[in-house]
Enzyme design. Structure first.
Site, short mmCIF file in Angstrom:
data_model
loop_
_atom_site.label_atom_id
_atom_site.label_comp_id
_atom_site.label_asym_id
_atom_site.label_seq_id
_atom_site.Cartn_x
_atom_site.Cartn_y
_atom_site.Cartn_z
N ASP A 70 -38.51 43.10 28.44
CA ASP A 70 -39.74 43.17 29.23
C ASP A 70 -39.38 43.47 30.68
O ASP A 70 -38.39 42.96 31.19
CB ASP A 70 -40.49 41.84 29.13
N LYS A 71 -40.16 44.31 31.33
CA LYS A 71 -39.87 44.67 32.72
C LYS A 71 -40.18 43.52 33.67
O LYS A 71 -39.31 43.05 34.40
CB LYS A 71 -40.68 45.91 33.15
#
Length: 196
Positions: free
Chosen positions: A16-17
């Site tokens: 996930d960013k």
């Protein structure tokens, strides 16, 4: 032990960013008002459609900037929190005894429900290409709302992100970043942390 064994056989890692590769502490990097709108007026509209009861990072960034600039929150008569399905938050404010609807959210969604200027998406893509998450602000009365401007939020990569990505790649593991941001924002952050 099962987890260690499965990790040894891993060849793809989905990451996930926000909060994993970035700090999850966005700050307003740029305000882009349209037509005669002032930066402060755009910020006030965005604040009206921000959730002051939540700790979400976007509302915190917008309301924090409003507070640092000693600006007052517009008089809000109703509020609908951000909805991930519709990708906007909404509010009604009272200006000189006139009710004004305010929408804050995804530029693509705002473009569908509001009047936007020429080359609107080009401006969004330009801001996104710098790694910023871009929000659009629209307002209006009884007629179709008009987009009043864009807000670019920058969430810097974590200090250890690039090094961690490099170590994982050295192990022969492919990394794929997952994000709800635009492709331009995703590409910019992926390049900054070495995902490519």
């Amino acid at each position: 032990l099962t987890g260690i064994q499965e990790a040894a056989g891993m060849n793809v890692l989905l990451v996930d960013k926000t909060g994993t590769l970035t700090n999850n502490r966005p700050e307003i990097a740029e305000l882009v008002p349209f037509e005669q709108m002032e930066n402060t007026e755009l910020l006030k509209l965005a604040a009206a459609a921000s959730d002051d009861t939540s700790n979400d990072s976007i509302s915190t960034a917008i309301l924090g900037t409003l507070k640092r600039q000693n600006l007052a929150m517009p008089e809000r008569t109703s509020f609908t929190a951000f909805d991930p399905v519709h990708k906007v938050s909404r509010a009604q404010i009272s200006e000189n005894e006139i009710t004004v609807d305010v929408v804050l959210g995804s530029p693509a969604v705002v473009a569908e429900i509001a009047v936007v200027p020429d080359r609107f998406m080009e401006q969004v893509e330009s801001l996104s290409s710098k790694g910023s998450r871009v929000l659009a602000v629209a307002s209006g009365g009884s007629e179709k709302p008009v987009c009043r401007g864009l807000i670019a939020l920058a969430d810097s990569p974590r200090e250890d992100a690039k090094g961690s990505v490099a170590k994982i790649k050295e192990l022969g593991i492919r990394i794929i970043m997952i994000t709800g941001d635009t492709a331009g924002t995703a590409t910019a952050i992926a390049e900054q942390v070495g995902i490519g």
